[in-house]
Design an enzyme around this catalytic site. Structure first.
Site, PDB file in Angstrom:
ATOM      1  N   CYS A 150     -29.378 -21.600   8.192  1.00  0.00           N
ATOM      2  CA  CYS A 150     -27.956 -21.748   7.849  1.00  0.00           C
ATOM      3  C   CYS A 150     -27.496 -20.615   6.932  1.00  0.00           C
ATOM      4  O   CYS A 150     -26.389 -20.094   7.084  1.00  0.00           O
ATOM      5  CB  CYS A 150     -27.705 -23.094   7.159  1.00  0.00           C
ATOM      6  SG  CYS A 150     -28.143 -24.504   8.189  1.00  0.00           S
ATOM      7  N   ARG A 164     -25.911 -27.661  15.181  1.00  0.00           N
ATOM      8  CA  ARG A 164     -25.064 -26.455  15.059  1.00  0.00           C
ATOM      9  C   ARG A 164     -24.015 -26.484  16.158  1.00  0.00           C
ATOM     10  O   ARG A 164     -24.193 -25.899  17.222  1.00  0.00           O
ATOM     11  CB  ARG A 164     -25.925 -25.189  15.146  1.00  0.00           C
ATOM     12  CG  ARG A 164     -26.998 -25.144  14.077  1.00  0.00           C
ATOM     13  CD  ARG A 164     -27.845 -23.886  14.126  1.00  0.00           C
ATOM     14  NE  ARG A 164     -29.049 -24.100  13.344  1.00  0.00           N
ATOM     15  CZ  ARG A 164     -29.117 -24.004  12.014  1.00  0.00           C
ATOM     16  NH1 ARG A 164     -28.049 -23.664  11.328  1.00  0.00           N
ATOM     17  NH2 ARG A 164     -30.248 -24.244  11.379  1.00  0.00           N
TER      18      ARG A 164
HETATM   19  C1  BEZ Z   1     -32.325 -24.105   8.520  1.00  0.00           C
HETATM   20  O1  BEZ Z   1     -33.197 -23.303   8.186  1.00  0.00           O
HETATM   21  O2  BEZ Z   1     -31.131 -23.861   8.406  1.00  0.00           O
HETATM   22  C2  BEZ Z   1     -32.761 -25.417   9.090  1.00  0.00           C
HETATM   23  C3  BEZ Z   1     -33.876 -25.455   9.885  1.00  0.00           C
HETATM   24  C4  BEZ Z   1     -34.287 -26.669  10.425  1.00  0.00           C
HETATM   25  C5  BEZ Z   1     -33.568 -27.820  10.131  1.00  0.00           C
HETATM   26  C6  BEZ Z   1     -32.426 -27.756   9.374  1.00  0.00           C
HETATM   27  C7  BEZ Z   1     -32.000 -26.549   8.836  1.00  0.00           C
END
Ligand code: BEZ
Length: 236
Positions: free
Chosen positions: A53, A136
């Site tokens: 993110c 997402r």
């Molecule tokens: C992230 O790194 O943004 C992420 C990865 C897996 C689950 C939720 C967020």
């Protein structure tokens, strides 16, 4: 077989964007009313202070001027509280350097949605992927408040923001010029003419009587100049 969790319905392409009021990092928001006359991308991310993110926010914020030039505003959302959002955006600006991006300020609003009110309205929680985090999701909403495209990615996969920009330009080009856009289209590439609606039109097209290039009667393209597209779409 593992039991599937209950799924909330989600809005579809062509639907009016569901209305909501929310608190954001840029103040109160009344969606989509606050964006009348503009395109807007409403997108969700799973959680603040997570690496994928963070890479996404830095990339999107770095491209915000490009989207603004295309009359498109950005609005983010996650199932986190306002103070978490503020702390995360401050940390990004002050501490993170990534792929040549640094000191990145996220100026677009980030919605706090701890109650999941908005995430549920937009089908951003896909409980068989994650029950308490949004996937997402990306909603492209036009100046009349109609959902024109939707893209979903899972938690582990960072989005391609060049593709999101391509979608915004292609949607606007389709509206402005009454055409469709073929696979991988970018401004300057040929565009697709609507299908022949009669045998006569099909005949005419294949006889080469119209200003288009027909591979077959149902697959005709025409030139559309890159500058003509960009002059129409991009604010000067
Ligand atoms: C992230 O790194 O943004 C992420 C990865 C897996 C689950 C939720 C967020």
């Amino acid at each position: 077989m593992e039991e599937q969790k209950e799924i909330t319905p989600m809005p579809r392409i062509g639907d009016k964007a569901p209305e909501f009021k929310a608190v954001t990092t840029q103040g109160d928001l009344h969606f989509p009313n606050d964006y009348k006359g503009e395109w807007v991308i409403l997108f969700s991310h799973p959680a603040d202070f997570t690496p994928v993110c963070t890479s996404e926010f830095m990339t999107f914020a770095s491209m915000a001027d490009k989207f603004e030039e295309a009359n498109c505003k950005l609005v983010g959302l996650s199932i986190d509280g306002l103070y978490s959002h503020i702390a995360w955006l401050r940390s990004i600006k002050e501490k993170i350097e990534y792929k040549g991006m640094k000191n990145v300020e996220v100026k677009f609003p980030l919605i706090e949605d701890i109650t999941m009110n908005v995430a549920n309205k937009y089908g951003m929680v896909q409980p068989n992927e994650a029950a308490t985090q949004a996937v997402r999701a990306v909603f492209f909403i036009d100046p009349q408040g109609i959902i024109r495209s939707i893209i979903y990615y899972p938690l582990s996969l960072g989005r391609n923001f060049d593709e999101l920009y391509r979608v915004i330009i292609a949607l606007q080009a389709a509206d402005e010029f009454g055409v469709a856009t073929p696979a991988d289209w970018r401004p300057g590439d040929d565009v697709i003419i609507g299908p022949a609606g009669s045998c006569g039109t099909a005949e005419n097209r294949m006889a080469g009587n119209e200003d288009m290039d027909c591979k077959e009667w149902y697959f005709c393209t025409r030139k559309l100049d890159k500058d003509e597209v960009l002059d129409k779409i991009l604010k000067k």
